[in-house]
Scaffold this active site. Structure first.
Site, mmCIF file in Angstrom:
data_model
loop_
_atom_site.group_PDB
_atom_site.id
_atom_site.type_symbol
_atom_site.label_atom_id
_atom_site.label_comp_id
_atom_site.label_asym_id
_atom_site.label_seq_id
_atom_site.Cartn_x
_atom_site.Cartn_y
_atom_site.Cartn_z
ATOM 1 N N HIS A 238 0.852 -1.190 0.000
ATOM 2 C CA HIS A 238 0.000 0.000 0.000
ATOM 3 C C HIS A 238 0.886 1.238 0.000
ATOM 4 C CE1 HIS A 238 -3.314 2.674 0.805
ATOM 5 N NE2 HIS A 238 -2.742 3.098 1.913
ATOM 6 N N GLY B 30 2.928 5.223 4.107
ATOM 7 C CA GLY B 30 2.385 5.891 5.285
ATOM 8 C C GLY B 30 0.965 5.424 5.541
ATOM 9 N N LYS B 31 0.442 5.764 6.707
ATOM 10 C CA LYS B 31 -0.912 5.353 7.068
ATOM 11 C C LYS B 31 -1.932 6.028 6.159
ATOM 12 C CE LYS B 31 0.019 4.312 11.943
ATOM 13 N NZ LYS B 31 -0.327 4.637 13.343
ATOM 14 N N SER B 32 -3.099 5.434 6.066
ATOM 15 C CA SER B 32 -4.163 5.976 5.239
ATOM 16 C C SER B 32 -4.549 7.372 5.725
ATOM 17 C CB SER B 32 -5.386 5.049 5.293
ATOM 18 O OG SER B 32 -6.410 5.522 4.477
ATOM 19 N N GLY B 33 -4.655 8.318 4.776
ATOM 20 C CA GLY B 33 -5.043 9.684 5.111
ATOM 21 C C GLY B 33 -3.901 10.608 5.446
ATOM 22 N N VAL B 34 -2.643 10.128 5.383
ATOM 23 C CA VAL B 34 -1.512 10.965 5.754
ATOM 24 C C VAL B 34 -1.155 11.955 4.639
ATOM 25 C CG1 VAL B 34 0.378 9.536 4.875
ATOM 26 C CG2 VAL B 34 0.700 10.847 6.999
ATOM 27 N N GLY B 35 -1.630 11.700 3.419
ATOM 28 C CA GLY B 35 -1.384 12.648 2.327
ATOM 29 C C GLY B 35 -0.507 12.130 1.210
ATOM 30 N N ASP C 76 -2.004 3.971 -4.515
ATOM 31 C CA ASP C 76 -2.765 3.127 -3.597
ATOM 32 C C ASP C 76 -2.198 1.715 -3.472
ATOM 33 O OD1 ASP C 76 -4.990 2.907 -1.761
ATOM 34 O OD2 ASP C 76 -5.822 1.471 -3.178
ATOM 35 N N GLU D 219 -6.367 8.724 -6.585
ATOM 36 C CA GLU D 219 -7.537 9.013 -5.760
ATOM 37 C C GLU D 219 -7.223 10.152 -4.793
ATOM 38 O OE1 GLU D 219 -10.188 7.206 -2.098
ATOM 39 O OE2 GLU D 219 -8.591 5.990 -2.976
#
Length: 311
Positions: A138, A153-158, A177, A202
């Site tokens: 990912h 990086g974690k989801s939503g980090v940019g 993604d 996305e």
């Protein structure tokens, strides 16, 4: 499921199928090839039957010197139930004994006009690429100044927003993604996008965009060798981050270690520029120019000179 079958080789290298049509769906499990010279001479103790077999001018010239019974026995020995196929090179005439044996066991017999060495090289490269160990990670893969940078990086980090800014700055998107990675050599990792989401990006609040449609064909590429990993994480005030760049962290993907940098994310930091500079600095380090090391050496000289003055 098998990644490569004999029918794929026939299509890729325009091989002429002479016999054994029912065996073209056999799987190919190794990128190693075999030139069965010893087997044609009668030595089958270590015959690698699971490999693609190449018969060239040397093997077939020797074969013509054998007796009729030996010819029949040797060709029968070559055609086994796990043999994915036998290729005769240089457009040479295929022995009748080989055709008969192939029909009994269903082993595909193919012919190529290429020289044996050239065909062997091309087949090996193709099979190594197709049969290489693979994994999926990912993240986002971007080609920055010729450096394949895997942003994690974690989801939503940019990650995707940073990739969009990098594309706007003239760099090329490889995958967003999900990055499919295959190990083509001991230290070579090549990343690409799954076919379903190729060229797509996305962006939360905006949705899915087609980078090639918006920015042109020069903004994307199909695959890229990964040499640098950048891990984005939310800024942690209690954590000590590397401020000199002397410590080199490594990340292991399949069987390969690649350089990893951890970049803290907080409002006001221009991540695209930071990653851009990180890629350029990585290139400089590979060329032998290490700014952090040079600074440390200068600092040591200053400290030594100061100590001498005090003495």
């Amino acid at each position: 499921m098998a990644k490569v079958r004999t029918e794929d080789l026939i299509e890729k290298f325009h091989l002429e199928l002479l016999s054994g049509e029912e065996g073209v769906h056999r799987p190919i499990v190794t990128s190693d090839l075999s030139r069965p010279g010893l087997e044609v001479a009668g030595y089958f103790d270590y015959y690698p039957a699971e490999r693609i077999q190449l018969l060239g001018k040397t093997e077939l010239t020797f074969f013509q010197k054998l007796s009729e019974k030996e010819k029949s026995d040797r060709m029968a020995g070559l055609c086994q139930d796990i043999t994915p196929g036998i290729i005769v090179t240089r457009g040479l005439e295929v022995p009748d004994e080989l055709i008969e044996a192939s029909r009994r066991e269903g082993v595909p017999i193919m012919r190529s006009s290429m020289k044996t060495t050239r065909l062997s090289s091309r087949l090996t490269n193709y099979l190594e690429g197709k049969l290489a160990p693979t994994t999926a990670i990912h993240g986002v893969l971007v080609d920055i100044y010729g450096v394949g940078v895997l942003i994690m990086g974690k989801s939503g980090v940019g990650k995707s927003e940073t990739a969009l800014e990098l594309v706007k700055r003239g760099h090329r998107l490889v995958a967003d993604d999900c990055v499919e990675i295959r190990q083509e050599d001991e230290d070579t990792l090549v990343g690409s996008a799954p076919e379903l989401i190729e060229h797509l990006l996305e962006i939360r609040g905006l949705g899915i965009i087609n980078v090639m449609t918006l920015f042109g064909a020069g903004a994307v590429r199909s695959f890229k060798r990964i040499t640098l990993c950048i891990n984005l994480e939310l800024w942690d005030p209690t954590k000590q981050y590397d401020r000199l760049g002397l410590d080199e962290e490594k990340m292991r993907i399949i069987d390969t270690n690649i350089t990893q940098l951890t970049i803290p994310v907080r409002p006001g930091r221009n991540l695209a520029v930071i990653i851009e500079v990180a890629a350029m600095n990585f290139r400089l380090k590979r060329m032998g120019v290490n700014a952090a090391q040079q600074f440390t050496e200068k600092l040591n000289h200053v400290i030594v000179d100061a100590d001498k003055e005090l003495d």
